[in-house]
Motif scaffolding. Structure first.
Motif, PDB file in Angstrom:
ATOM      1  N   LEU A   1       0.968  -1.587   0.492  1.00 63.17           N
ATOM      2  CA  LEU A   1      -0.083   0.098   0.125  1.00 63.17           C
ATOM      3  C   LEU A   1       1.037   1.328   0.022  1.00 63.17           C
ATOM      4  CD1 LEU A   1      -2.848  -0.767   2.616  1.00 63.17           C
ATOM      5  CD2 LEU A   1      -3.284  -1.584   0.303  1.00 63.17           C
ATOM      6  N   ASN A   2       0.125   1.955  -0.651  1.00 60.55           N
ATOM      7  CA  ASN A   2       0.967   3.410  -0.709  1.00 60.55           C
ATOM      8  C   ASN A   2       1.066   4.503   0.607  1.00 60.55           C
ATOM      9  OD1 ASN A   2      -1.726   4.998  -0.836  1.00 60.55           O
ATOM     10  ND2 ASN A   2      -1.590   5.140  -3.103  1.00 60.55           N
ATOM     11  N   PRO A   3       1.317   5.643   0.767  1.00 59.77           N
ATOM     12  CA  PRO A   3       1.624   6.492   2.573  1.00 59.77           C
ATOM     13  C   PRO A   3       0.144   6.641   2.562  1.00 59.77           C
ATOM     14  CG  PRO A   3       3.042   6.510   1.962  1.00 59.77           C
ATOM     15  CD  PRO A   3       1.979   6.306   0.309  1.00 59.77           C
ATOM     16  N   VAL A   4      -0.970   6.842   1.962  1.00 62.91           N
ATOM     17  CA  VAL A   4      -2.610   7.218   2.139  1.00 62.91           C
ATOM     18  C   VAL A   4      -3.252   5.821   2.290  1.00 62.91           C
ATOM     19  CG1 VAL A   4      -4.696   8.575   0.730  1.00 62.91           C
ATOM     20  CG2 VAL A   4      -2.276   8.822  -0.019  1.00 62.91           C
ATOM     21  N   GLN A   5      -2.977   5.231   1.594  1.00 61.67           N
ATOM     22  CA  GLN A   5      -3.911   3.740   1.980  1.00 61.67           C
ATOM     23  C   GLN A   5      -3.593   3.071   3.054  1.00 61.67           C
ATOM     24  OE1 GLN A   5      -2.466   1.473  -1.909  1.00 61.67           O
ATOM     25  NE2 GLN A   5      -3.425   2.166  -2.894  1.00 61.67           N
ATOM     26  N   ARG A   6      -2.390   3.422   3.016  1.00 66.86           N
ATOM     27  CA  ARG A   6      -1.640   3.160   5.009  1.00 66.86           C
ATOM     28  C   ARG A   6      -3.125   3.784   5.946  1.00 66.86           C
ATOM     29  NH1 ARG A   6       3.801   2.491   4.806  1.00 66.86           N
ATOM     30  NH2 ARG A   6       3.419   0.443   2.621  1.00 66.86           N
ATOM     31  N   ALA A   7      -2.757   5.089   5.485  1.00 70.21           N
ATOM     32  CA  ALA A   7      -3.601   5.637   6.847  1.00 70.21           C
ATOM     33  C   ALA A   7      -4.444   5.777   7.077  1.00 70.21           C
ATOM     34  CB  ALA A   7      -3.269   7.382   6.183  1.00 70.21           C
ATOM     35  N   ASN A   8      -5.216   5.278   5.646  1.00 69.83           N
ATOM     36  CA  ASN A   8      -6.614   4.843   5.616  1.00 69.83           C
ATOM     37  C   ASN A   8      -7.347   3.338   6.383  1.00 69.83           C
ATOM     38  OD1 ASN A   8      -8.258   7.012   4.736  1.00 69.83           O
ATOM     39  ND2 ASN A   8      -7.174   7.297   2.863  1.00 69.83           N
TER      40      ASN A   8
END
Lengths: 206, 206
Positions: free
Chosen positions: A124-131
């Motif tokens: 996952l990219n950082p935004v996906q990981r944050a979500n």
């Protein structure tokens, strides 16, 4: 009815909904597969001819009419049939569950399935990981709300299968692909069995 | 029709849609306001009596029937009227825009309005901050898709106002509250003027 072509990615629950609706109605669909992982729904041809929003499913009716949005395509196929309640309030209540599915359920339960099975959670990219935690919690909340609703009824809206059940079944029955356990939701599990036991039912792999 | 009560937060575009639909149909709505900033839609009473999903709007029909999801409530009010196309494909195509609005438009254009005007962008939490660029881009993409669609037509589905126009108008006409400029979208701006000029129109502040 004019010839029907489903522009799809077969493993998508949103595409499966339309096939399942068609199966219950005895309607034939020609199927055209696009590899969403290779961007085949973002080509200039797809955007100009099939769906300017670059997404599957899109239901083609005849040669010129294209209908994106899975639940709208199900409604088109089922319009006038017993899969849509004939009573005005019940019909709107069925639509309520279709909108709820797209707003509260699909962006969480379906997205986590896609991330886990297609991307891999390690990629996952950082935004996906944050979500990720928020989507896990929202997916659990959606499943819990369904379970509470089904505690005292066999089907979502009236005393038979409607599009609300079909739309919600599509991603719920494969929720474990996204890391959700259905063990805490016995009413959901019993309802999944009821949907799958209906005459005319087909699996997502069909 | 039984007495109608709108459980709402008046500044919400999702609530405004229902009031605008009722205004076009000449229907009276009793209005009951909840302060979403104080959690008034998450109380045990609200969850058990109005909407187990803890959200406004919910349309109450008579004493016992509660209908969450803004676009489902609009459909209930307008069912059988000229705000919903009478042709089967056009009716589904209208629903397509309602689903698209809830999936591609509202989570971006409406959410940024809420973040900017109610929270303040400086007060976002880390997850919201991570999502800000993606929601800005997705909101622009939604407005651009609307603009392209409206370049060659006056209304979204058929040659008159339908629920698709009402639902999309609700947050589009206040998109600047969320930091979106409508200057790049002349067809959207002309359509906003057309919607506001319709007989029966009421503003979001009414």
């Amino acid at each position: 009815m004019a010839a029907l072509v489903l522009h799809e990615y077969a493993a998508s629950g949103n595409c499966y909904k339309i096939r399942l609706t068609a199966a219950h109605l005895g309607l034939k669909l020609e199927r055209r597969e696009y590899d969403i992982m290779k961007g085949e729904t973002r080509t200039p041809e797809f955007l100009s001819q099939v769906n300017a929003n670059g997404r599957i499913p899109t239901l083609q009716v005849g040669t010129d009419d294209f209908l994106p949005e899975s639940n709208a395509a199900c409604f088109y196929l089922a319009d006038g049939s017993d899969l849509i309640p004939h009573d005005r309030f019940e019909r709107a209540d069925m639509l309520r569950w279709l909108f709820w599915e797209q707003y509260n359920h699909e962006p969480n339960v379906a997205t986590l399935r896609f991330w886990a099975k297609w991307f891999g959670l390690d990629n996952l990219n950082p935004v996906q990981r944050a979500n990720l935690p928020g989507k896990q919690a929202a997916g659990e909340a959606a499943l819990a709300l369904m379970d509470e609703h089904l505690e005292k009824r066999d089907w979502f809206v009236i005393d038979r299968l409607t599009l609300a059940d079909i739309a919600l079944y599509a991603y719920t029955h494969v929720a474990e692909d996204g890391g959700f356990s259905l063990n805490p939701y016995p009413a959901v599990r019993a309802w999944i069995d009821r949907v799958a036991a209906q005459p005319g039912h087909i699996p997502i792999t069909a």
